[in-house]
Design a protein around this motif. Structure first.
Motif, short mmCIF file in Angstrom:
data_model
loop_
_atom_site.label_atom_id
_atom_site.label_comp_id
_atom_site.label_asym_id
_atom_site.label_seq_id
_atom_site.Cartn_x
_atom_site.Cartn_y
_atom_site.Cartn_z
N PHE A 1 0.85 -1.32 -0.13
CA PHE A 1 -0.17 -0.05 -0.03
C PHE A 1 0.87 1.45 0.09
N SER A 2 1.91 1.13 0.76
CA SER A 2 2.98 2.39 0.63
C SER A 2 3.35 2.67 -0.60
N ALA A 3 3.82 1.62 -1.37
CA ALA A 3 4.55 1.62 -2.41
C ALA A 3 3.45 2.03 -3.70
N THR A 4 2.39 1.97 -3.50
CA THR A 4 1.38 2.29 -4.48
C THR A 4 0.75 3.69 -4.13
N GLY A 5 1.36 4.38 -2.98
CA GLY A 5 1.05 5.78 -3.03
C GLY A 5 -0.05 6.09 -2.24
N CYS A 6 -0.33 5.24 -1.15
CA CYS A 6 -1.36 5.29 -0.21
C CYS A 6 -1.29 5.82 1.07
N THR A 7 -0.06 6.60 0.97
CA THR A 7 0.54 7.05 2.23
C THR A 7 -0.14 8.34 2.56
N ARG A 8 -0.14 9.00 3.84
CA ARG A 8 -0.71 10.22 4.23
C ARG A 8 0.01 11.28 3.52
N THR A 9 -0.85 12.00 2.93
CA THR A 9 -0.32 13.50 2.29
C THR A 9 0.31 14.21 3.43
N SER A 10 1.53 14.86 3.25
CA SER A 10 2.08 15.67 4.16
C SER A 10 1.47 17.14 4.28
N PRO A 11 1.25 18.00 5.46
CA PRO A 11 0.89 19.05 5.42
C PRO A 11 1.10 20.08 4.53
N GLU A 12 2.54 19.88 4.25
CA GLU A 12 3.07 20.89 3.29
C GLU A 12 2.46 20.74 1.98
N GLU A 13 2.28 19.36 1.60
CA GLU A 13 1.72 19.25 0.28
C GLU A 13 0.32 19.82 0.38
N TYR A 14 -0.67 19.35 1.18
CA TYR A 14 -2.24 19.76 1.07
C TYR A 14 -2.33 21.00 1.31
N ASN A 15 -1.55 21.77 2.12
CA ASN A 15 -1.63 23.08 2.49
C ASN A 15 -1.13 23.99 1.20
N SER A 16 -0.28 23.63 0.56
CA SER A 16 0.16 24.28 -0.83
C SER A 16 -0.68 24.31 -1.66
N ARG A 17 -1.42 23.29 -1.91
CA ARG A 17 -2.61 23.18 -2.78
C ARG A 17 -3.78 23.88 -2.47
N ALA A 18 -4.25 23.75 -1.39
CA ALA A 18 -5.38 24.50 -0.81
C ALA A 18 -5.25 26.11 -0.79
N ALA A 19 -3.87 26.55 -0.81
CA ALA A 19 -3.70 27.86 -0.36
C ALA A 19 -3.54 28.69 -1.93
N ASP A 20 -4.25 27.84 -2.82
CA ASP A 20 -4.14 28.50 -4.16
C ASP A 20 -5.12 29.81 -4.01
N PRO A 21 -4.69 31.08 -4.13
CA PRO A 21 -5.49 32.14 -4.01
C PRO A 21 -6.69 32.32 -5.12
N ASN A 22 -6.32 31.58 -6.13
CA ASN A 22 -7.58 31.68 -6.90
C ASN A 22 -8.87 31.11 -6.62
N LEU A 23 -8.89 30.00 -5.29
CA LEU A 23 -10.06 29.60 -5.01
C LEU A 23 -10.87 30.79 -3.91
N LEU A 24 -10.08 31.67 -3.42
CA LEU A 24 -10.46 32.60 -2.84
C LEU A 24 -11.04 33.58 -3.67
N HIS A 25 -10.32 33.89 -4.80
CA HIS A 25 -10.75 35.11 -5.79
C HIS A 25 -12.20 34.29 -6.37
#
Length: 464
Positions: free
Chosen positions: A20-44
């Motif tokens: 499962f780890s090898a196939t990408g089912c590891t927990r997404t890091s805070p740095e990764e998901y925060n970076s995606r969610a902080a897209d200002p276009n979502l706010l705009h």
């Protein structure tokens, strides 16, 4: 002691965990998901959705400024735990206590919490809940694609809603409900406001000066200079301004008409054709300036928190300018040009723009535009050129400006070109708005802001 079968079972569990780890089912890091969610276009996009809802619900401009202010305040405060260099507005705006703290040691996606706080407040203060429900379906799909862990997602949404409830409780005590249902008493005295064609609507928000301010000490803190006395004698100050408006109504150039129409921002325009009567719904002045924030934020590639500060500070400045401006409007209670011109020179003259239903002095659009523009100039720069296509979808064209100040100065003069304000109403409205903007900045940042020389306003507007 492990038996052989138990040992084999344990080995299989370890093997499956590795697979499962090898196939990408590891927990997404805070740095990764925060970076995606902080897209200002979502706010705009979410800010634009609020404007779309406000247009559909036909909120009056002062009420729209209230909605924008509380929605932005909630989003700002919900984002702050991740951006601690930005000050909380608790203690800096009137009667606003600190928002609840996030769970200690809990993992959060604060950009998600911020947008959810914005939506929760917007949904509570508008009518078209169905539009928000539809919008959130698409928005939630975007967040799901960011692989935010489910526990973090749920915790972040809950925190955004918690902050929203705190802000809504604060909004509940701002006298808004108390001011509903009041009517302006008409005197029909010479020089005083009365309803104007084509609909002769009742006066808009006559008690808005009693809405609780975020920062102002009182609604009279920035009282403008007195308006020119009502005097129809040829050569008097008032008569010269009246003749100027009349001339623009007859002889405005194509460019002056383009400027007037571009900044019309009339939330409801009446269309009367014979027995047929209907309203066209369009953007309010506060919505126009929130859209300008979005345009400049995208141009400057501002991050989410920088954008939030611009949205929040400018919306609060407009909220305060409406209170100060509306206090003066119903105190001086000055008649609109269309009323005087048609009585003095005979019926039939019409301004290029439809006259809004409230007293003339001072110009509300001038005041709120100058307040927002002053805040944005200090936050984003003095020579920020931009092209504004905010109301292109409503047929109002596109205009370019060399600076934010250039835009709000043009806004002010547009009211004279459009035939709905005298020159001193535009001038003094701009001065009042600038003073309010400077005050709001001082309060929200905790740093004094240098006052703009007032004579500059007169020269710049008169030169337009």
């Amino acid at each position: 002691m492990l038996t052989l079968s138990k040992a084999k079972g344990l080995a299989l569990l370890v093997l499956f965990a590795g697979l499962f780890s090898a196939t990408g089912c590891t927990r997404t890091s805070p740095e990764e998901y925060n970076s995606r969610a902080a897209d200002p276009n979502l706010l705009h996009q979410t800010s634009k959705q609020l404007t779309t809802v406000i247009i559909r619900d036909i909120f009056k401009p002062p009420v729209a400024s209230r909605i924008y202010s509380y929605a932005n305040l909630a989003a700002y405060e919900a984002m702050r735990p991740a951006e601690t260099e930005y000050p909380t507005l608790a203690g800096r705006i009137r009667e606003f206590s600190p928002v609840p703290a996030p769970e200690e040691g809990g993992e959060y996606c604060y950009p998600l919490a911020s947008v959810k706080a914005f939506i929760a407040v917007s949904k509570a203060l508008t009518f078209s809940v169905d539009m928000w429900d539809e919008y959130e379906v698409e928005l939630n799909q975007k967040y799901e694609a960011m692989d935010i862990p489910q526990d973090v997602y749920d915790r972040s949404v809950a925190y955004g809603e918690l902050v929203a409830r705190h802000v809504l409780d604060y909004a509940e005590k701002d006298n808004y409900k108390y001011t509903r249902g009041y009517r302006h008493v008409l005197t029909y005295s010479e020089g005083e406001w009365e309803p104007t064609p084509p609909t002769y609507a009742e006066a808009c928000e006559p008690k808005w000066n009693e809405i609780r301010a975020f920062t102002l000490d009182s609604c009279t803190q920035f009282t403008p200079a007195p308006p020119a006395p009502y005097d129809l004698t040829p050569g008097s100050e008032f008569r010269k301004m009246l003749d100027q408006v009349y001339d623009y109504g007859k002889n405005a150039t194509p460019e002056q008409k383009a400027i007037a129409y571009f900044w019309d921002d009339n939330a409801t325009v009446s269309n009367i054709k014979g027995h047929l009567s209907y309203l066209s719904k369009k953007m309010t002045p506060p919505g126009h300036w929130q859209a300008i924030v979005s345009t400049i934020a995208r141009n400057q590639k501002l991050d989410m928190m920088q954008s939030l500060q611009a949205y929040t500070f400018s919306s609060i400045a407009m909220h305060e300018a409406f209170i100060a401006c509306w206090e003066e409007k119903y105190r001086s209670n000055r008649v609109r040009p269309i009323t005087v011109i048609n009585k003095l020179l005979g019926e039939g003259w019409e301004p290029y723009l439809e006259t809004p239903p409230f007293p003339e002095y001072v110009s509300g659009h001038s005041a709120i535009s100058a307040s927002a523009g002053t805040v944005l100039t200090h936050l984003l720069g003095e020579n920020v050129a931009f092209t504004d296509s905010t109301e292109y979808e409503f047929g109002h064209g596109v205009r370019s400006f060399k600076s934010i100040e250039d835009a709000y100065m043009e806004t002010s003069m547009s009211r004279v070109y459009g035939g709905i304000h005298y020159l001193d109403g535009a001038l003094e409205g701009t001065k009042q708005g600038e003073r309010v903007g400077e005050w709001v900045l001082t309060k929200l940042t905790g740093k004094p802001v240098e006052n703009k020389p007032k004579e500059d306003v007169t020269k710049q507007i008169a030169g337009k």
